[in-house]
Design an enzyme around this catalytic site. Structure first.
Site, PDB file in Angstrom:
ATOM      1  N   GLY A  18       0.905  -1.302  -0.056  1.00  0.00           N
ATOM      2  CA  GLY A  18      -0.134  -0.107  -0.058  1.00  0.00           C
ATOM      3  C   GLY A  18       0.911   1.285   0.019  1.00  0.00           C
ATOM      4  N   ARG A  28      13.571  10.021  -3.004  1.00  0.00           N
ATOM      5  CA  ARG A  28      14.631  11.308  -3.145  1.00  0.00           C
ATOM      6  C   ARG A  28      15.731  11.087  -2.420  1.00  0.00           C
ATOM      7  NH1 ARG A  28      15.092  15.915  -0.159  1.00  0.00           N
ATOM      8  NH2 ARG A  28      16.032  17.615  -1.206  1.00  0.00           N
ATOM      9  N   ARG A  32      19.871  10.449  -3.811  1.00  0.00           N
ATOM     10  CA  ARG A  32      20.738  11.623  -3.824  1.00  0.00           C
ATOM     11  C   ARG A  32      21.769  11.021  -2.934  1.00  0.00           C
ATOM     12  NH1 ARG A  32      17.621  17.189  -4.223  1.00  0.00           N
ATOM     13  NH2 ARG A  32      17.220  16.996  -6.663  1.00  0.00           N
ATOM     14  N   ARG A  79       1.094  -4.592  -5.522  1.00  0.00           N
ATOM     15  CA  ARG A  79       1.300  -5.845  -5.030  1.00  0.00           C
ATOM     16  C   ARG A  79       1.416  -6.814  -6.072  1.00  0.00           C
ATOM     17  NH1 ARG A  79      -2.672  -3.182  -1.475  1.00  0.00           N
ATOM     18  NH2 ARG A  79      -1.598  -3.253   0.637  1.00  0.00           N
ATOM     19  N   SER A  80       2.360  -7.764  -5.914  1.00  0.00           N
ATOM     20  CA  SER A  80       2.667  -8.877  -7.283  1.00  0.00           C
ATOM     21  C   SER A  80       2.478 -10.321  -6.502  1.00  0.00           C
ATOM     22  CB  SER A  80       4.153  -8.646  -7.236  1.00  0.00           C
ATOM     23  OG  SER A  80       4.702  -9.681  -8.147  1.00  0.00           O
ATOM     24  N   ASP A 110       5.040  -5.182   6.143  1.00  0.00           N
ATOM     25  CA  ASP A 110       5.549  -6.413   6.513  1.00  0.00           C
ATOM     26  C   ASP A 110       5.667  -7.415   5.470  1.00  0.00           C
ATOM     27  OD1 ASP A 110       2.548  -6.354   6.595  1.00  0.00           O
ATOM     28  OD2 ASP A 110       2.701  -7.774   8.399  1.00  0.00           O
ATOM     29  N   THR A 133       4.506   2.427   5.732  1.00  0.00           N
ATOM     30  CA  THR A 133       3.209   2.153   5.781  1.00  0.00           C
ATOM     31  C   THR A 133       2.350   2.627   6.905  1.00  0.00           C
ATOM     32  OG1 THR A 133       1.720   0.028   6.622  1.00  0.00           O
ATOM     33  CG2 THR A 133       3.967   0.251   7.355  1.00  0.00           C
ATOM     34  N   ILE A 134       0.955   2.967   6.410  1.00  0.00           N
ATOM     35  CA  ILE A 134       0.381   3.945   7.462  1.00  0.00           C
ATOM     36  C   ILE A 134      -0.008   3.258   8.702  1.00  0.00           C
ATOM     37  CG2 ILE A 134      -0.847   5.385   5.593  1.00  0.00           C
ATOM     38  CD1 ILE A 134      -3.237   3.807   5.946  1.00  0.00           C
ATOM     39  N   ASP A 135       0.228   1.955   8.641  1.00  0.00           N
ATOM     40  CA  ASP A 135      -0.167   0.954   9.910  1.00  0.00           C
ATOM     41  C   ASP A 135       0.703   1.213  11.096  1.00  0.00           C
ATOM     42  OD1 ASP A 135      -2.427   0.012   8.409  1.00  0.00           O
ATOM     43  OD2 ASP A 135      -1.461  -1.577   7.681  1.00  0.00           O
ATOM     44  N   ASP A 137       2.818  -0.548  12.336  1.00  0.00           N
ATOM     45  CA  ASP A 137       2.744  -1.818  13.180  1.00  0.00           C
ATOM     46  C   ASP A 137       4.001  -2.608  13.144  1.00  0.00           C
ATOM     47  OD1 ASP A 137       2.705  -2.358  10.348  1.00  0.00           O
ATOM     48  OD2 ASP A 137       1.261  -3.707  10.546  1.00  0.00           O
ATOM     49  N   ARG A 170     -25.380  15.118  17.028  1.00  0.00           N
ATOM     50  CA  ARG A 170     -25.385  13.999  16.538  1.00  0.00           C
ATOM     51  C   ARG A 170     -24.240  12.875  17.299  1.00  0.00           C
ATOM     52  NH1 ARG A 170     -27.131  15.520  10.513  1.00  0.00           N
ATOM     53  NH2 ARG A 170     -29.401  15.160  10.872  1.00  0.00           N
ATOM     54  N   ARG A 179      -6.646  -2.610   9.529  1.00  0.00           N
ATOM     55  CA  ARG A 179      -7.205  -4.073   9.420  1.00  0.00           C
ATOM     56  C   ARG A 179      -6.469  -4.868  10.603  1.00  0.00           C
ATOM     57  NH1 ARG A 179      -5.659  -6.230   3.866  1.00  0.00           N
ATOM     58  NH2 ARG A 179      -4.238  -4.289   3.805  1.00  0.00           N
ATOM     59  N   ALA A 194     -12.428  11.456  21.086  1.00  0.00           N
ATOM     60  CA  ALA A 194     -13.509  10.665  20.882  1.00  0.00           C
ATOM     61  C   ALA A 194     -13.947  10.105  22.134  1.00  0.00           C
ATOM     62  CB  ALA A 194     -13.112   9.410  20.218  1.00  0.00           C
ATOM     63  N   LYS A 221     -24.009  15.793  27.026  1.00  0.00           N
ATOM     64  CA  LYS A 221     -23.287  15.734  26.003  1.00  0.00           C
ATOM     65  C   LYS A 221     -24.185  15.294  24.692  1.00  0.00           C
ATOM     66  CE  LYS A 221     -18.926  13.497  27.527  1.00  0.00           C
ATOM     67  NZ  LYS A 221     -17.957  12.618  27.292  1.00  0.00           N
ATOM     68  N   GLN A 261      -6.976   8.580   3.630  1.00  0.00           N
ATOM     69  CA  GLN A 261      -5.854   8.661   4.798  1.00  0.00           C
ATOM     70  C   GLN A 261      -4.624   8.256   4.016  1.00  0.00           C
ATOM     71  OE1 GLN A 261      -7.780   6.253   8.417  1.00  0.00           O
ATOM     72  NE2 GLN A 261      -9.173   6.151   6.291  1.00  0.00           N
TER      73      GLN A 261
HETATM   74  P1  ATP Z   1       0.949  -2.515   3.671  1.00  0.00           P
HETATM   75  O1  ATP Z   1       1.152  -2.537   5.064  1.00  0.00           O
HETATM   76  O2  ATP Z   1       0.792  -1.000   3.249  1.00  0.00           O
HETATM   77  O3  ATP Z   1      -0.219  -3.319   3.162  1.00  0.00           O
HETATM   78  P2  ATP Z   1       2.789  -4.463   2.759  1.00  0.00           P
HETATM   79  O4  ATP Z   1       4.202  -4.190   2.308  1.00  0.00           O
HETATM   80  O5  ATP Z   1       2.534  -5.263   3.902  1.00  0.00           O
HETATM   81  O6  ATP Z   1       2.291  -2.845   2.755  1.00  0.00           O
HETATM   82  P3  ATP Z   1       1.586  -6.449   1.175  1.00  0.00           P
HETATM   83  O7  ATP Z   1       0.567  -6.283   0.046  1.00  0.00           O
HETATM   84  O8  ATP Z   1       1.379  -7.364   2.150  1.00  0.00           O
HETATM   85  O9  ATP Z   1       1.915  -5.089   1.352  1.00  0.00           O
HETATM   86  O10 ATP Z   1       3.024  -7.139   0.208  1.00  0.00           O
HETATM   87  C1  ATP Z   1       3.535  -6.261  -0.719  1.00  0.00           C
HETATM   88  C2  ATP Z   1       3.971  -7.504  -1.645  1.00  0.00           C
HETATM   89  O11 ATP Z   1       5.151  -8.121  -1.058  1.00  0.00           O
HETATM   90  C3  ATP Z   1       3.252  -8.504  -2.135  1.00  0.00           C
HETATM   91  O12 ATP Z   1       2.287  -8.270  -3.280  1.00  0.00           O
HETATM   92  C4  ATP Z   1       3.974  -9.365  -2.913  1.00  0.00           C
HETATM   93  O13 ATP Z   1       4.610  -9.307  -4.046  1.00  0.00           O
HETATM   94  C5  ATP Z   1       5.196  -9.259  -1.626  1.00  0.00           C
HETATM   95  N1  ATP Z   1       5.318 -10.508  -0.590  1.00  0.00           N
HETATM   96  C6  ATP Z   1       4.470 -10.410   0.240  1.00  0.00           C
HETATM   97  N2  ATP Z   1       4.752 -11.617   1.138  1.00  0.00           N
HETATM   98  C7  ATP Z   1       5.765 -12.366   0.414  1.00  0.00           C
HETATM   99  C8  ATP Z   1       6.275 -13.604   0.750  1.00  0.00           C
HETATM  100  N3  ATP Z   1       5.942 -14.363   1.724  1.00  0.00           N
HETATM  101  N4  ATP Z   1       7.336 -13.793  -0.038  1.00  0.00           N
HETATM  102  C9  ATP Z   1       7.490 -13.085  -1.367  1.00  0.00           C
HETATM  103  N5  ATP Z   1       7.114 -12.033  -1.306  1.00  0.00           N
HETATM  104  C10 ATP Z   1       6.001 -11.509  -0.526  1.00  0.00           C
END
Ligand code: ATP
Length: 329
Positions: A18, A28, A32, A79-80, A110, A133-135, A137, A170, A179, A194, A221, A261
């Site tokens: 994401g 950048r 650089r 994402r691949s 992660d 990542t925005i999470d 985490d 309201r 998530r 909140a 309130k 966001q």
């Molecule tokens: P976000 O926290 O924003 O979702 P992320 O890095 O956790 O970011 P993911 O969609 O979980 O996002 O992972 C990004 C890409 O990393 C996946 O589409 C995949 O190509 C690769 N990937 C994830 N897990 C594995 C794995 N176990 N082995 C190899 N490649 C991976």
């Protein structure tokens, strides 16, 4: 130095998973910093998918001019599915070798770090992770790039919703991203005053919330805001509003903030973090290191093994949970 032994001449940078605000200033900084140290930087477009499809281009300092204040990422993120397979990764590694790329900076979360770890095991390409990542985490950094901007964007939206909530007496349920992680919800909830914050890390008490809202009305309130992380075990804001509404018999409105966001001008904190971590990643590659994530802990650059960055999800601090409870009386 190890890097000289390995003759690190070229490095690649990619964004994966994401997108988040702050990826641009990080790209950048990597480009650089590499140039500063006499290393040729390459952009790998569209994450691991672009690595498989050979979307790899050399970068110069001018290519990253004026991007530090722009949200998203100019080199794209993806994402691949193919990269999840050994055959896909083999193609990707072959392309890196063809370009003479001996080091890689992966900006992502992660999932992306799992991919980076696989690359470390299956190739001789040195790989460093940068938490983007925005999470927020990941273990090994106090903040991930993009988190601060996401919190500020969501808080701005909450403040605007507060105006209408107050004008019309309201109750609003506002859903924010998360998530598996409740950090955005928790900090936005505290900063926005909140009534309650529902997050995946803690069990949510719907009857208790309904009672609190009814009692709040009795105390005078007239407007209340409840922040719900999308991954809360009671459901998203629509589900929670429905459950609470049934018990409390109070009509409620729902607002799902969604993808806004992820966007927005990166905050100063995110630009600074992205710049520091981009330079730190290049320095790690120069030192011949691999398989680690760079982060900032208590103000200082720190490295953490990639596998340790995701192994235990960061826990929310009890202090923040107390703040929500105590300040909403
Ligand atoms: P976000 O926290 O924003 O979702 P992320 O890095 O956790 O970011 P993911 O969609 O979980 O996002 O992972 C990004 C890409 O990393 C996946 O589409 C995949 O190509 C690769 N990937 C994830 N897990 C594995 C794995 N176990 N082995 C190899 N490649 C991976």
């Amino acid at each position: 130095m190890a890097a000289e032994k390995r003759k690190m001449k070229r490095i690649g940078v990619l964004c994966s998973g994401g997108d988040c605000s702050g990826m641009n200033p990080c790209v950048r900084a990597v480009v650089r910093s590499a140039i500063y140290y006499g290393i040729e930087p390459f952009a790998i477009y569209r994450g691991y998918q672009g690595m498989i499809e050979n979307q790899i281009k050399p970068m110069c300092g001018r290519d990253v001019a004026g991007i530090g204040n722009r949200g998203g990422t100019i080199i794209g993120s993806a994402r691949s599915q193919e990269f999840l397979t050994k055959a896909g990764r083999k193609k990707a590694i072959k392309n890196l070798h063809a370009h003479g790329i001996g080091g890689l900076v992966v900006i992502g979360g992660d999932g992306s770090f799992h991919g980076a770890e696989a690359l470390c095991k299956e190739s001789d390409v040195l790989t460093i992770g940068v938490p983007g990542t925005i999470d927020n985490d990941l273990e090994g950094t106090d903040f991930t790039i993009g988190y601060d901007t996401a919190v500020n964007v969501a808080l701005d939206a909450l403040d605007k919703i507060r105006d209408t909530a107050a004008s019309h007496d309201r109750i609003f349920f506002i859903e924010v991203m998360g998530r598996h992680a409740g950090y955005i919800a928790l900090e936005v909830g505290i900063a926005g005053g909140a009534e309650d914050v529902l997050i995946p890390e803690t069990s949510s008490d719907v009857p208790g919330l309904a009672k609190k809202l009814v009692e709040g009305r009795a105390k005078g309130k007239m407007s209340s805001i409840v922040v719900v992380a999308e991954g809360d075990e009671e459901g998203g804001a629509f589900e929670v509003a429905g459950k609470v509404g049934k018990l409390a018999q109070i009509p409620a409105r729902v607002s799902v903030l969604g993808h806004m966001q992820r966007g927005g001008i990166p905050t100063a904190a995110d630009r600074l973090l992205a710049s520091r971590l981009g330079l730190a990643a290049v320095r790690e590659l120069r030192a011949g290191n691999s398989g680690v994530m760079v982060g900032v802990v208590s103000g200082k650059i720190k490295t953490t093994k990639l596998c340790n960055s995701w192994e235990s999800h960061r826990k929310v601090t009890p202090e923040l949970l107390d703040l929500v409870k105590i300040l909403s009386i």
